[in-house]
Design an enzyme around this catalytic site. Sequence first.
Site, PDB file in Angstrom:
ATOM      1  N   HIS A 113       1.754   1.016   5.120  1.00  0.00           N
ATOM      2  CA  HIS A 113       1.629   1.111   3.663  1.00  0.00           C
ATOM      3  C   HIS A 113       0.966  -0.130   3.056  1.00  0.00           C
ATOM      4  O   HIS A 113       0.889  -0.252   1.834  1.00  0.00           O
ATOM      5  CB  HIS A 113       2.980   1.397   2.955  1.00  0.00           C
ATOM      6  CG  HIS A 113       3.599   2.710   3.347  1.00  0.00           C
ATOM      7  ND1 HIS A 113       4.558   3.334   2.581  1.00  0.00           N
ATOM      8  CD2 HIS A 113       3.378   3.531   4.400  1.00  0.00           C
ATOM      9  CE1 HIS A 113       4.919   4.472   3.169  1.00  0.00           C
ATOM     10  NE2 HIS A 113       4.212   4.594   4.273  1.00  0.00           N
ATOM     11  N   GLU A 138       4.132  14.557   4.203  1.00  0.00           N
ATOM     12  CA  GLU A 138       5.187  13.820   4.927  1.00  0.00           C
ATOM     13  C   GLU A 138       5.717  12.691   4.061  1.00  0.00           C
ATOM     14  O   GLU A 138       6.916  12.396   4.065  1.00  0.00           O
ATOM     15  CB  GLU A 138       4.647  13.277   6.260  1.00  0.00           C
ATOM     16  CG  GLU A 138       5.711  12.637   7.153  1.00  0.00           C
ATOM     17  CD  GLU A 138       6.043  11.196   6.821  1.00  0.00           C
ATOM     18  OE1 GLU A 138       7.180  10.762   7.069  1.00  0.00           O
ATOM     19  OE2 GLU A 138       5.178  10.492   6.286  1.00  0.00           O
ATOM     20  N   GLU A 139       4.816  12.057   3.311  1.00  0.00           N
ATOM     21  CA  GLU A 139       5.241  10.904   2.506  1.00  0.00           C
ATOM     22  C   GLU A 139       6.265  11.301   1.438  1.00  0.00           C
ATOM     23  O   GLU A 139       7.119  10.519   1.067  1.00  0.00           O
ATOM     24  CB  GLU A 139       4.036  10.234   1.842  1.00  0.00           C
ATOM     25  CG  GLU A 139       3.052   9.601   2.832  1.00  0.00           C
ATOM     26  CD  GLU A 139       3.608   8.399   3.576  1.00  0.00           C
ATOM     27  OE1 GLU A 139       4.687   7.901   3.207  1.00  0.00           O
ATOM     28  OE2 GLU A 139       2.959   7.968   4.544  1.00  0.00           O
ATOM     29  N   ASP A 186      -1.137  13.676   5.007  1.00  0.00           N
ATOM     30  CA  ASP A 186      -1.284  13.089   3.669  1.00  0.00           C
ATOM     31  C   ASP A 186      -1.456  11.570   3.695  1.00  0.00           C
ATOM     32  O   ASP A 186      -1.093  10.898   4.650  1.00  0.00           O
ATOM     33  CB  ASP A 186      -0.088  13.460   2.781  1.00  0.00           C
ATOM     34  CG  ASP A 186       1.262  13.147   3.425  1.00  0.00           C
ATOM     35  OD1 ASP A 186       1.367  13.165   4.662  1.00  0.00           O
ATOM     36  OD2 ASP A 186       2.220  12.867   2.677  1.00  0.00           O
TER      37      ASP A 186
HETATM   38 ZN    ZN Z   1       3.776   7.880   7.898  1.00  0.00          ZN
END
Ligand code: ZN
Length: 413
Positions: A383, A147-148, A80
């Site tokens: 991020h 996963e996020e 993701d």
């Molecule tokens: Zn990651």
Amino acid sequence: MSKAQILPLSTHLQTRWMELYRHLHAHPELSMSEQATAARIADEFTRLGFQVQTGIGGNGVAAVLANGPGPVILLRADMDALPVEENTGLPYASRVRVLSPDGQSLPVMHACGHDIHMTVLVGTAELLAAHREDWSGTLIAIGQPAEEKMNGAQAMLDAGLYQRIPRPDFALSLHVAPTLPADTVGICPGYAWACADQVQITVLGVGGHGATPHKTRDPIVLSAQLILALQTIVSREIDPVDPAVISIGTLHGGSAFNIIPDEVRLTLTLRTYAPEVREKLIAAIHRQAKGLALAAGLPENRLPVVTVNPAFCPAVYNDPELTARIGTAFRRVLGEQKVVVVKPEMVGEDFGLFGRVTPSIPLSIYRLGVSPPNSTTPFPPLHSPQMAPVADLAIPTGVRALAAAVIDLLPPA
Ligand code: ZN
């Protein structure tokens, strides 16, 4: 050093992997919306001769290649991306936008390097599928959704992952590390990623006029006391050698300058490694909240309501023996200088769940560098809209390392 441990990476293969990487990078999808990504990953494994299952716990993909007797190893990549607007200037930068459930236009970017993780997984599988005489056992490749949101691994396990594939003897994964150069990997024995908890506290009061505080029980003042008191839990109650974090992320209360409200809402994140430290933090939050409310004169039916989100993500514990073993395999292919021991982080990761079954499965997640070697300028963090990994170096580094680890764990018969 055996010949088997250094498989040749042809230019042809590396070009293909870069094409796959650029495609994934340009077409990111948010957590639980990874349909096209999962389909592409499934196609890659079908092409490589794996038995592929899709739709496991959402968009999860499990691909199995049985190659004779021997142990079973699970390799996992997350699929993701994040709602970040890419600002790297790369020719293959994402321009993807999607509509959120409430109709907002959201940018999407692989700002956490999951596109690198997927490409390394496919690359490793491709290399090992082409050199089946160099290893013996069963290779499982997992494309994990969400996963996020830290719920994709659990969703795959809840969907019966280990009933649908052979049970692994070991599990390995990787995560990009902006602080390491792209020709380097990092290992971290023991606790490597933290347990992440989400807590809500509703501080109740007795509202009224701002001019007559004596007729109220002010939840704003009580919240202020609670916020400061919570800071003493880690500093005064937890053993200083046990890592723990309490951060208050949101604080909402009140509607006008001259009104004392009825309630104030706080949300917190907790980060820990050891389960007993986590339990201590949670118990101390309950105790502090209740004690301060009683001291403020609130009745039993107006005490703060503390809710711990039941869907927490436990810590990742890198099995020390397995981590030492893959570290040796990494050094053999990358060189002594290119394998470093990194510090653990308080960031969450749900990979640990793949090993938290009965009996438990030893696992280890390594860090793959993505920054330019010999650069002195700081590289953007995970991020960040500027996160542009040096993919053409990081991907072959990641593949060499992971393939060497698999061959070491699944030696030829
Ligand atoms: Zn990651």
